[in-house]
Design an enzyme around this catalytic site. Structure first.
Site, PDB file in Angstrom:
ATOM      1  N   GLN A 113      38.282  74.189  55.711  1.00 33.97           N
ATOM      2  CA  GLN A 113      39.553  73.554  56.111  1.00 33.97           C
ATOM      3  C   GLN A 113      39.319  72.060  56.304  1.00 33.97           C
ATOM      4  O   GLN A 113      38.425  71.654  57.053  1.00 33.97           O
ATOM      5  CB  GLN A 113      40.114  74.175  57.395  1.00 33.97           C
ATOM      6  N   TYR A 185      48.489  67.503  63.393  1.00 35.50           N
ATOM      7  CA  TYR A 185      47.481  66.510  62.997  1.00 35.50           C
ATOM      8  C   TYR A 185      48.047  65.539  61.955  1.00 35.50           C
ATOM      9  O   TYR A 185      49.227  65.586  61.646  1.00 35.50           O
ATOM     10  CB  TYR A 185      46.192  67.221  62.561  1.00 35.50           C
ATOM     11  N   ARG A 237      48.037  74.533  54.717  1.00 35.45           N
ATOM     12  CA  ARG A 237      48.556  75.110  55.965  1.00 35.45           C
ATOM     13  C   ARG A 237      49.583  74.179  56.596  1.00 35.45           C
ATOM     14  O   ARG A 237      49.386  72.962  56.636  1.00 35.45           O
ATOM     15  CB  ARG A 237      47.405  75.360  56.956  1.00 35.45           C
ATOM     16  N   GLY A 330      42.883  85.604  63.841  1.00 33.70           N
ATOM     17  CA  GLY A 330      42.134  84.567  64.521  1.00 33.70           C
ATOM     18  C   GLY A 330      41.375  85.166  65.691  1.00 33.70           C
ATOM     19  O   GLY A 330      40.250  85.661  65.557  1.00 33.70           O
ATOM     20  N   ARG A 331      42.029  85.163  66.864  1.00 28.28           N
ATOM     21  CA  ARG A 331      41.353  85.630  68.080  1.00 28.28           C
ATOM     22  C   ARG A 331      40.764  87.028  67.910  1.00 28.28           C
ATOM     23  O   ARG A 331      39.670  87.316  68.388  1.00 28.28           O
ATOM     24  CB  ARG A 331      42.338  85.581  69.250  1.00 28.28           C
TER      25      ARG A 331
HETATM   26  C1  LIG Z   1      39.581  78.957  69.266  1.00 31.62           C
HETATM   27  C2  LIG Z   1      40.688  78.578  68.300  1.00 31.62           C
HETATM   28  C3  LIG Z   1      40.523  77.463  67.499  1.00 31.62           C
HETATM   29  C4  LIG Z   1      41.493  77.142  66.516  1.00 31.62           C
HETATM   30  N1  LIG Z   1      41.264  76.100  65.644  1.00 31.62           N
HETATM   31  C5  LIG Z   1      42.066  75.934  64.560  1.00 31.62           C
HETATM   32  C6  LIG Z   1      41.704  75.050  63.510  1.00 31.62           C
HETATM   33  O1  LIG Z   1      40.635  74.416  63.506  1.00 31.62           O
HETATM   34  N2  LIG Z   1      42.569  74.931  62.465  1.00 31.62           N
HETATM   35  C7  LIG Z   1      43.754  75.629  62.408  1.00 31.62           C
HETATM   36  O2  LIG Z   1      44.512  75.483  61.440  1.00 31.62           O
HETATM   37  N3  LIG Z   1      44.110  76.487  63.396  1.00 31.62           N
HETATM   38  C8  LIG Z   1      43.290  76.684  64.447  1.00 31.62           C
HETATM   39  N4  LIG Z   1      43.597  77.644  65.381  1.00 31.62           N
HETATM   40  C9  LIG Z   1      44.803  78.486  65.213  1.00 31.62           C
HETATM   41  C10 LIG Z   1      44.455  79.810  64.508  1.00 31.62           C
HETATM   42  O3  LIG Z   1      44.094  79.582  63.162  1.00 31.62           O
HETATM   43  C11 LIG Z   1      45.640  80.812  64.521  1.00 31.62           C
HETATM   44  O4  LIG Z   1      46.726  80.269  63.804  1.00 31.62           O
HETATM   45  C12 LIG Z   1      46.105  81.164  65.931  1.00 31.62           C
HETATM   46  O5  LIG Z   1      45.013  81.439  66.787  1.00 31.62           O
HETATM   47  C13 LIG Z   1      47.036  82.395  65.917  1.00 31.62           C
HETATM   48  O6  LIG Z   1      46.380  83.511  65.335  1.00 31.62           O
HETATM   49  P1  LIG Z   1      45.739  84.689  66.251  1.00 31.62           P
HETATM   50  O7  LIG Z   1      46.854  85.162  67.153  1.00 31.62           O
HETATM   51  O8  LIG Z   1      45.313  85.731  65.255  1.00 31.62           O
HETATM   52  O9  LIG Z   1      44.632  84.092  67.044  1.00 31.62           O
HETATM   53  C14 LIG Z   1      42.669  77.931  66.402  1.00 31.62           C
HETATM   54  C15 LIG Z   1      42.837  79.032  67.255  1.00 31.62           C
HETATM   55  C16 LIG Z   1      41.856  79.375  68.179  1.00 31.62           C
HETATM   56  C17 LIG Z   1      42.052  80.608  69.029  1.00 31.62           C
END
Ligand SMILES: Cc1cc2nc3c(=O)[nH]c(=O)nc-3n(C[C@H](O)[C@H](O)[C@H](O)COP(=O)(O)O)c2cc1C
Length: 384
Positions: A113, A185, A237, A330-331
Protein backbone atom coordinates in the site's frame (compact mmCIF):
# COMPACT_ATOMS: atom_id res chain seq x y z
CA UNK A 1 -19.42 -41.02 9.99
CA UNK A 2 -21.83 -38.42 11.30
CA UNK A 3 -18.97 -36.10 12.15
CA UNK A 4 -17.59 -36.40 8.63
CA UNK A 5 -20.98 -35.56 7.17
CA UNK A 6 -21.46 -32.48 9.27
CA UNK A 7 -17.94 -31.22 8.55
CA UNK A 8 -18.45 -31.45 4.79
CA UNK A 9 -21.84 -29.73 5.18
CA UNK A 10 -20.06 -26.86 6.94
CA UNK A 11 -17.42 -26.72 4.19
CA UNK A 12 -20.12 -26.56 1.57
CA UNK A 13 -21.87 -23.76 3.36
CA UNK A 14 -18.85 -21.47 3.04
CA UNK A 15 -17.65 -22.63 -0.34
CA UNK A 16 -18.32 -19.20 -1.88
CA UNK A 17 -15.56 -17.72 0.33
CA UNK A 18 -13.02 -20.22 -0.94
CA UNK A 19 -13.56 -19.91 -4.67
CA UNK A 20 -10.61 -18.57 -6.66
CA UNK A 21 -11.02 -15.15 -8.24
CA UNK A 22 -9.28 -13.79 -11.32
CA UNK A 23 -8.45 -10.08 -11.37
CA UNK A 24 -8.71 -8.06 -14.60
CA UNK A 25 -4.95 -8.47 -15.18
CA UNK A 26 -5.48 -12.27 -15.16
CA UNK A 27 -3.82 -12.79 -11.79
CA UNK A 28 -5.62 -15.48 -9.84
CA UNK A 29 -6.32 -15.13 -6.12
CA UNK A 30 -6.81 -18.49 -4.48
CA UNK A 31 -9.87 -17.38 -2.48
CA UNK A 32 -12.01 -14.35 -1.68
CA UNK A 33 -10.37 -13.29 1.58
CA UNK A 34 -7.83 -10.47 1.68
CA UNK A 35 -5.81 -9.20 4.63
CA UNK A 36 -6.71 -5.51 5.00
CA UNK A 37 -3.88 -2.97 5.10
CA UNK A 38 -2.98 -2.29 8.74
CA UNK A 39 -0.24 -0.04 10.02
CA UNK A 40 1.81 -1.94 12.59
CA UNK A 41 4.28 0.74 13.83
CA UNK A 42 7.02 -1.91 13.74
CA UNK A 43 9.51 -0.91 11.02
CA UNK A 44 12.87 0.51 12.02
CA UNK A 45 13.16 4.32 12.32
CA UNK A 46 14.91 4.36 8.91
CA UNK A 47 11.89 2.67 7.28
CA UNK A 48 13.40 -0.80 6.84
CA UNK A 49 11.15 -3.64 7.94
CA UNK A 50 11.96 -5.62 11.07
CA UNK A 51 12.12 -9.37 11.41
CA UNK A 52 9.19 -9.26 13.85
CA UNK A 53 7.14 -7.45 11.23
CA UNK A 54 7.96 -9.91 8.46
CA UNK A 55 7.10 -12.80 10.80
CA UNK A 56 3.76 -11.14 11.61
CA UNK A 57 2.91 -10.98 7.90
CA UNK A 58 4.17 -14.50 7.16
CA UNK A 59 1.95 -15.85 9.98
CA UNK A 60 -1.08 -14.37 8.17
CA UNK A 61 -0.14 -15.22 4.58
CA UNK A 62 -0.86 -18.92 4.21
CA UNK A 63 -4.66 -18.71 4.27
CA UNK A 64 -5.78 -15.51 2.57
CA UNK A 65 -5.58 -15.00 -1.18
CA UNK A 66 -3.91 -11.59 -0.93
CA UNK A 67 -2.16 -9.52 1.74
CA UNK A 68 -2.19 -5.74 1.49
CA UNK A 69 0.62 -4.32 3.62
CA UNK A 70 0.51 -1.36 5.97
CA UNK A 71 0.86 1.93 4.16
CA UNK A 72 4.37 2.83 3.00
CA UNK A 73 5.39 6.44 2.38
CA UNK A 74 6.45 7.56 -1.09
CA UNK A 75 8.39 10.67 0.05
CA UNK A 76 10.10 11.61 3.33
CA UNK A 77 7.49 14.31 3.99
CA UNK A 78 4.69 11.77 3.61
CA UNK A 79 5.58 9.64 6.64
CA UNK A 80 2.43 9.39 8.73
CA UNK A 81 3.31 7.02 11.57
CA UNK A 82 6.28 6.02 13.69
CA UNK A 83 7.56 2.62 12.59
CA UNK A 84 6.06 2.99 9.13
CA UNK A 85 7.33 0.98 6.17
CA UNK A 86 9.62 3.18 4.04
CA UNK A 87 9.40 3.02 0.25
CA UNK A 88 10.76 6.44 -0.61
CA UNK A 89 14.25 5.54 -1.82
CA UNK A 90 16.02 2.74 -3.67
CA UNK A 91 17.86 1.90 -0.46
CA UNK A 92 14.56 0.46 0.78
CA UNK A 93 14.38 -2.16 -1.99
CA UNK A 94 16.14 -4.99 -0.05
CA UNK A 95 13.81 -4.38 2.90
CA UNK A 96 10.77 -4.35 0.61
CA UNK A 97 12.06 -7.57 -0.94
CA UNK A 98 12.17 -9.27 2.48
CA UNK A 99 8.59 -8.19 3.09
CA UNK A 100 7.34 -9.40 -0.31
CA UNK A 101 9.11 -12.73 0.16
CA UNK A 102 7.73 -13.15 3.68
CA UNK A 103 4.20 -12.88 2.28
CA UNK A 104 4.61 -14.70 -1.04
CA UNK A 105 6.60 -17.51 0.54
CA UNK A 106 3.43 -18.54 2.38
CA UNK A 107 1.26 -18.50 -0.74
CA UNK A 108 -0.58 -15.16 -0.71
CA UNK A 109 -0.25 -12.41 -3.30
CA UNK A 110 1.67 -9.48 -1.85
CA UNK A 111 0.45 -5.92 -2.41
CA UNK A 112 2.27 -2.85 -1.10
CA UNK A 113 0.00 0.00 0.00
CA UNK A 114 1.58 3.28 -1.12
CA UNK A 115 0.74 6.62 0.43
CA UNK A 116 1.54 10.17 1.48
CA UNK A 117 0.11 11.34 4.81
CA UNK A 118 -0.16 15.05 3.91
CA UNK A 119 -1.58 17.17 6.74
CA UNK A 120 -2.03 14.08 8.93
CA UNK A 121 1.74 13.55 9.33
CA UNK A 122 3.12 14.21 12.82
CA UNK A 123 5.65 17.09 12.50
CA UNK A 124 8.34 15.07 14.32
CA UNK A 125 8.37 12.46 11.54
CA UNK A 126 8.90 14.76 8.55
CA UNK A 127 11.89 16.87 7.43
CA UNK A 128 12.06 20.21 9.27
CA UNK A 129 8.69 19.47 10.88
CA UNK A 130 7.03 20.92 7.80
CA UNK A 131 3.55 19.55 7.11
CA UNK A 132 2.20 19.84 3.57
CA UNK A 133 -1.22 19.47 1.97
CA UNK A 134 -3.43 20.79 -0.81
CA UNK A 135 -4.17 23.98 1.16
CA UNK A 136 -3.45 25.59 4.52
CA UNK A 137 -6.43 23.97 6.25
CA UNK A 138 -5.60 21.96 9.37
CA UNK A 139 -7.50 18.84 10.40
CA UNK A 140 -10.37 19.63 12.75
CA UNK A 141 -8.82 17.86 15.78
CA UNK A 142 -7.73 20.26 18.52
CA UNK A 143 -4.10 21.35 18.12
CA UNK A 144 -3.59 20.05 14.54
CA UNK A 145 -0.81 21.91 12.75
CA UNK A 146 -1.58 24.14 9.77
CA UNK A 147 -0.07 22.61 6.63
CA UNK A 148 1.77 24.50 3.92
CA UNK A 149 0.05 24.29 0.51
CA UNK A 150 2.15 22.35 -2.00
CA UNK A 151 3.39 24.22 -5.08
CA UNK A 152 2.42 22.84 -8.49
CA UNK A 153 6.01 21.71 -8.95
CA UNK A 154 5.99 19.82 -5.64
CA UNK A 155 2.69 18.21 -6.62
CA UNK A 156 4.30 16.91 -9.84
CA UNK A 157 7.21 15.57 -7.76
CA UNK A 158 4.85 13.68 -5.46
CA UNK A 159 3.00 12.21 -8.45
CA UNK A 160 6.38 11.04 -9.79
CA UNK A 161 7.24 9.64 -6.35
CA UNK A 162 4.17 7.38 -6.52
CA UNK A 163 5.60 6.10 -9.82
CA UNK A 164 9.07 5.61 -8.33
CA UNK A 165 7.65 3.71 -5.37
CA UNK A 166 5.72 1.49 -7.75
CA UNK A 167 8.96 0.72 -9.59
CA UNK A 168 10.57 -0.21 -6.25
CA UNK A 169 7.62 -2.50 -5.46
CA UNK A 170 8.11 -4.21 -8.84
CA UNK A 171 11.84 -4.60 -8.27
CA UNK A 172 11.21 -5.95 -4.78
CA UNK A 173 8.96 -8.70 -6.16
CA UNK A 174 5.53 -7.50 -5.02
CA UNK A 175 2.49 -8.63 -7.01
CA UNK A 176 0.99 -5.16 -7.00
CA UNK A 177 0.43 -1.84 -5.30
CA UNK A 178 -2.63 -0.31 -3.70
CA UNK A 179 -2.87 3.46 -4.04
CA UNK A 180 -4.06 4.72 -0.64
CA UNK A 181 -6.62 7.35 -1.50
CA UNK A 182 -8.57 6.81 1.74
CA UNK A 183 -8.67 7.66 5.45
CA UNK A 184 -8.01 11.38 5.07
CA UNK A 185 -4.44 11.23 3.73
CA UNK A 186 -2.94 13.38 0.97
CA UNK A 187 -4.79 11.88 -2.01
CA UNK A 188 -8.10 12.31 -0.22
CA UNK A 189 -7.03 15.78 0.93
CA UNK A 190 -6.87 16.82 -2.74
CA UNK A 191 -10.28 15.33 -3.51
CA UNK A 192 -11.93 16.84 -0.44
CA UNK A 193 -13.55 20.30 -0.59
CA UNK A 194 -12.65 20.58 3.11
CA UNK A 195 -8.89 20.36 2.72
CA UNK A 196 -8.56 21.51 -0.89
CA UNK A 197 -9.32 25.24 -1.33
CA UNK A 198 -7.00 25.70 -4.33
CA UNK A 199 -7.97 27.64 -7.43
CA UNK A 200 -5.39 26.22 -9.84
CA UNK A 201 -5.59 23.05 -11.98
CA UNK A 202 -5.77 20.93 -8.79
CA UNK A 203 -8.70 22.60 -7.01
CA UNK A 204 -12.09 24.25 -7.36
CA UNK A 205 -14.55 22.14 -9.33
CA UNK A 206 -14.91 18.43 -8.58
CA UNK A 207 -13.11 17.70 -11.88
CA UNK A 208 -10.12 19.72 -10.72
CA UNK A 209 -10.15 18.13 -7.26
CA UNK A 210 -10.00 14.79 -9.03
CA UNK A 211 -6.94 15.70 -11.06
CA UNK A 212 -4.33 14.76 -8.40
CA UNK A 213 -5.81 11.31 -7.62
CA UNK A 214 -6.25 10.53 -11.32
CA UNK A 215 -2.74 11.73 -12.21
CA UNK A 216 -1.35 9.33 -9.60
CA UNK A 217 -3.29 6.40 -11.07
CA UNK A 218 -1.97 7.31 -14.53
CA UNK A 219 1.63 7.58 -13.32
CA UNK A 220 1.45 4.27 -11.44
CA UNK A 221 -0.06 2.50 -14.46
CA UNK A 222 2.57 3.95 -16.81
CA UNK A 223 5.28 2.74 -14.44
CA UNK A 224 3.81 -0.77 -14.47
CA UNK A 225 3.72 -0.71 -18.28
CA UNK A 226 7.33 0.34 -18.37
CA UNK A 227 8.87 -1.81 -15.64
CA UNK A 228 6.80 -4.91 -14.89
CA UNK A 229 7.76 -8.10 -16.71
CA UNK A 230 4.60 -10.00 -15.79
CA UNK A 231 1.16 -9.29 -14.34
CA UNK A 232 1.35 -6.58 -11.67
CA UNK A 233 -1.87 -5.34 -10.15
CA UNK A 234 -2.90 -1.79 -9.32
CA UNK A 235 -5.72 -1.22 -6.82
CA UNK A 236 -7.15 1.99 -5.39
CA UNK A 237 -8.57 2.53 -1.90
CA UNK A 238 -10.98 5.34 -1.08
CA UNK A 239 -13.15 6.46 1.83
CA UNK A 240 -16.77 7.05 0.98
CA UNK A 241 -17.66 10.17 2.96
CA UNK A 242 -16.29 12.83 5.26
CA UNK A 243 -18.07 14.03 8.41
CA UNK A 244 -16.94 17.66 7.97
CA UNK A 245 -18.82 20.39 6.12
CA UNK A 246 -17.74 21.12 3.51
CA UNK A 247 -16.58 17.56 2.97
CA UNK A 248 -16.80 14.67 0.53
CA UNK A 249 -20.41 13.52 0.16
CA UNK A 250 -21.59 10.13 -1.06
CA UNK A 251 -22.66 11.80 -4.29
CA UNK A 252 -19.11 13.04 -4.88
CA UNK A 253 -17.69 9.64 -3.99
CA UNK A 254 -19.85 8.10 -6.67
CA UNK A 255 -18.34 10.54 -9.19
CA UNK A 256 -14.86 9.40 -8.08
CA UNK A 257 -15.90 5.76 -8.35
CA UNK A 258 -17.35 6.36 -11.80
CA UNK A 259 -14.05 7.84 -12.99
CA UNK A 260 -11.91 5.16 -11.37
CA UNK A 261 -14.06 2.43 -12.90
CA UNK A 262 -13.03 3.54 -16.39
CA UNK A 263 -9.27 3.35 -15.79
CA UNK A 264 -8.53 -0.36 -16.07
CA UNK A 265 -7.63 -0.77 -12.38
CA UNK A 266 -7.55 -4.30 -10.95
CA UNK A 267 -9.79 -3.45 -8.04
CA UNK A 268 -11.34 -0.68 -5.99
CA UNK A 269 -11.25 -1.03 -2.21
CA UNK A 270 -13.66 0.91 -0.05
CA UNK A 271 -12.48 1.82 3.45
CA UNK A 272 -15.27 1.22 5.97
CA UNK A 273 -15.47 0.38 9.67
CA UNK A 274 -18.85 -1.27 9.13
CA UNK A 275 -19.55 -3.23 5.96
CA UNK A 276 -23.29 -2.55 6.35
CA UNK A 277 -23.07 1.24 6.93
CA UNK A 278 -25.56 3.44 5.10
CA UNK A 279 -24.83 6.70 3.33
CA UNK A 280 -24.73 9.75 5.59
CA UNK A 281 -25.83 12.31 2.99
CA UNK A 282 -25.97 12.93 -0.75
CA UNK A 283 -27.47 9.55 -1.70
CA UNK A 284 -30.38 7.17 -1.10
CA UNK A 285 -30.32 6.74 2.72
CA UNK A 286 -32.04 3.36 2.53
CA UNK A 287 -29.09 1.69 0.79
CA UNK A 288 -25.74 0.68 2.20
CA UNK A 289 -22.66 2.50 0.90
CA UNK A 290 -21.45 -0.76 -0.60
CA UNK A 291 -24.72 -1.23 -2.49
CA UNK A 292 -24.52 2.31 -3.86
CA UNK A 293 -20.89 1.86 -4.91
CA UNK A 294 -21.58 -1.52 -6.52
CA UNK A 295 -24.52 -0.01 -8.44
CA UNK A 296 -22.30 2.75 -9.78
CA UNK A 297 -19.46 0.40 -10.66
CA UNK A 298 -21.93 -1.75 -12.60
CA UNK A 299 -19.49 -4.61 -13.04
CA UNK A 300 -16.67 -2.51 -14.52
CA UNK A 301 -14.09 -3.31 -11.80
CA UNK A 302 -14.01 -5.70 -8.79
CA UNK A 303 -14.74 -4.12 -5.39
CA UNK A 304 -13.18 -5.20 -2.10
CA UNK A 305 -15.57 -4.78 0.84
CA UNK A 306 -14.45 -4.50 4.46
CA UNK A 307 -15.63 -3.57 7.92
CA UNK A 308 -16.27 -5.53 11.13
CA UNK A 309 -16.43 -8.93 9.49
CA UNK A 310 -15.55 -11.47 12.20
CA UNK A 311 -17.31 -14.80 11.66
CA UNK A 312 -17.56 -16.95 8.55
CA UNK A 313 -21.30 -16.26 8.59
CA UNK A 314 -20.63 -12.48 8.55
CA UNK A 315 -18.38 -13.00 5.53
CA UNK A 316 -20.78 -15.26 3.69
CA UNK A 317 -23.67 -12.85 4.20
CA UNK A 318 -21.53 -9.95 2.96
CA UNK A 319 -20.51 -11.80 -0.17
CA UNK A 320 -23.90 -13.24 -0.99
CA UNK A 321 -26.08 -10.22 -0.34
CA UNK A 322 -23.98 -7.54 -2.03
CA UNK A 323 -22.29 -9.39 -4.86
CA UNK A 324 -18.91 -7.99 -3.77
CA UNK A 325 -16.32 -10.48 -5.06
CA UNK A 326 -13.62 -9.92 -2.39
CA UNK A 327 -13.65 -9.24 1.33
CA UNK A 328 -10.88 -7.79 3.44
CA UNK A 329 -10.45 -8.76 7.08
CA UNK A 330 -8.50 -6.37 9.26
CA UNK A 331 -8.77 -6.76 13.03
CA UNK A 332 -10.10 -10.31 12.72
CA UNK A 333 -7.01 -11.58 10.90
CA UNK A 334 -4.90 -10.23 13.77
CA UNK A 335 -7.21 -11.92 16.28
CA UNK A 336 -7.26 -15.24 14.38
CA UNK A 337 -4.54 -15.73 11.73
CA UNK A 338 -5.96 -19.20 10.95
CA UNK A 339 -9.38 -17.84 9.91
CA UNK A 340 -9.26 -19.12 6.34
CA UNK A 341 -7.76 -22.49 7.26
CA UNK A 342 -10.56 -23.03 9.78
CA UNK A 343 -13.18 -22.30 7.12
CA UNK A 344 -11.37 -24.62 4.70
CA UNK A 345 -11.29 -27.52 7.14
CA UNK A 346 -14.89 -27.26 8.30
CA UNK A 347 -13.93 -25.66 11.62
CA UNK A 348 -15.52 -22.26 11.09
CA UNK A 349 -17.18 -22.56 14.50
CA UNK A 350 -13.69 -22.54 16.06
CA UNK A 351 -12.83 -19.11 14.68
CA UNK A 352 -11.78 -16.83 17.56
CA UNK A 353 -13.47 -13.42 17.42
CA UNK A 354 -12.14 -11.75 20.56
CA UNK A 355 -8.48 -10.99 21.07
CA UNK A 356 -6.92 -13.35 23.59
CA UNK A 357 -4.66 -10.98 25.51
CA UNK A 358 -2.50 -13.83 26.76
CA UNK A 359 -1.49 -14.95 23.26
CA UNK A 360 0.76 -12.26 21.76
CA UNK A 361 3.49 -14.80 21.07
CA UNK A 362 1.29 -17.43 19.40
CA UNK A 363 -0.43 -14.75 17.36
CA UNK A 364 2.96 -13.36 16.27
CA UNK A 365 2.13 -9.69 16.77
CA UNK A 366 5.09 -7.30 17.12
CA UNK A 367 5.31 -5.30 20.38
CA UNK A 368 4.50 -1.84 18.95
CA UNK A 369 1.27 -3.08 17.33
CA UNK A 370 0.35 -5.22 20.34
CA UNK A 371 0.85 -2.27 22.71
CA UNK A 372 -1.19 0.05 20.49
CA UNK A 373 -4.04 -2.47 20.50
CA UNK A 374 -4.11 -3.28 24.18
CA UNK A 375 -3.80 0.37 25.18
CA UNK A 376 -6.81 1.40 23.05
CA UNK A 377 -9.91 0.11 24.82
CA UNK A 378 -12.79 -0.64 22.47
CA UNK A 379 -10.66 -0.77 19.32
CA UNK A 380 -10.51 -4.56 19.17
CA UNK A 381 -13.15 -7.00 20.46
CA UNK A 382 -11.87 -8.47 23.71
CA UNK A 383 -9.94 -5.32 24.68
CA UNK A 384 -11.94 -3.17 27.10
C1 LIG B 1 -4.21 -1.46 13.50
C2 LIG B 1 -4.88 -0.88 12.27
C3 LIG B 1 -4.11 -0.18 11.36
C4 LIG B 1 -4.68 0.27 10.14
N1 LIG B 1 -3.88 0.87 9.19
C5 LIG B 1 -4.37 1.09 7.94
C6 LIG B 1 -3.50 1.45 6.87
O1 LIG B 1 -2.27 1.53 7.01
N2 LIG B 1 -4.07 1.67 5.66
C7 LIG B 1 -5.43 1.57 5.45
O2 LIG B 1 -5.90 1.79 4.32
N3 LIG B 1 -6.27 1.22 6.46
C8 LIG B 1 -5.78 0.95 7.68
N4 LIG B 1 -6.61 0.48 8.66
C9 LIG B 1 -8.04 0.23 8.37
C10 LIG B 1 -8.28 -1.24 7.98
O3 LIG B 1 -7.69 -1.53 6.73
C11 LIG B 1 -9.79 -1.59 7.88
O4 LIG B 1 -10.39 -0.82 6.86
C12 LIG B 1 -10.53 -1.35 9.19
O5 LIG B 1 -9.82 -1.85 10.30
C13 LIG B 1 -11.93 -2.01 9.17
O6 LIG B 1 -11.81 -3.41 8.93
P1 LIG B 1 -11.92 -4.48 10.14
O7 LIG B 1 -13.23 -4.19 10.84
O8 LIG B 1 -11.92 -5.82 9.44
O9 LIG B 1 -10.77 -4.25 11.06
C14 LIG B 1 -6.07 0.07 9.90
C15 LIG B 1 -6.84 -0.60 10.86
C16 LIG B 1 -6.26 -1.10 12.02
C17 LIG B 1 -7.12 -1.87 12.99
Amino acid sequence: MDTKKSSSAVENKYRALLQPFTLPNNMELKNRIVMAPMTNFSSNPDGTVTEAEVNYYARRSSGVGMVITACANVTPNGKGFPGEIGADSDEMIPSLKALAQGIKGQGAKAVLQIFHGGRACPPNLVPNGEIVSASDVPMENEGSPTPRPLTEREISEIISAFGETTRRAIEAGFDGVEIHGANGYLIQQFFSPHSNRRDDQYGGSIEKRLSFPLAIVKKVQETVQEHAHGPFLVGYRFSPEEAETPGITMEETLVLVDQLATLGLDYLHVSLQDFWAKARRGADPSKTRIELIQERIAGRVPLIGVGSIYTADDALKALETTDVPLLALGREIIIDPDWVQKVETGKADEIVTKLDKSKQKELVVPDPLWNAIINSPGWFPGVD
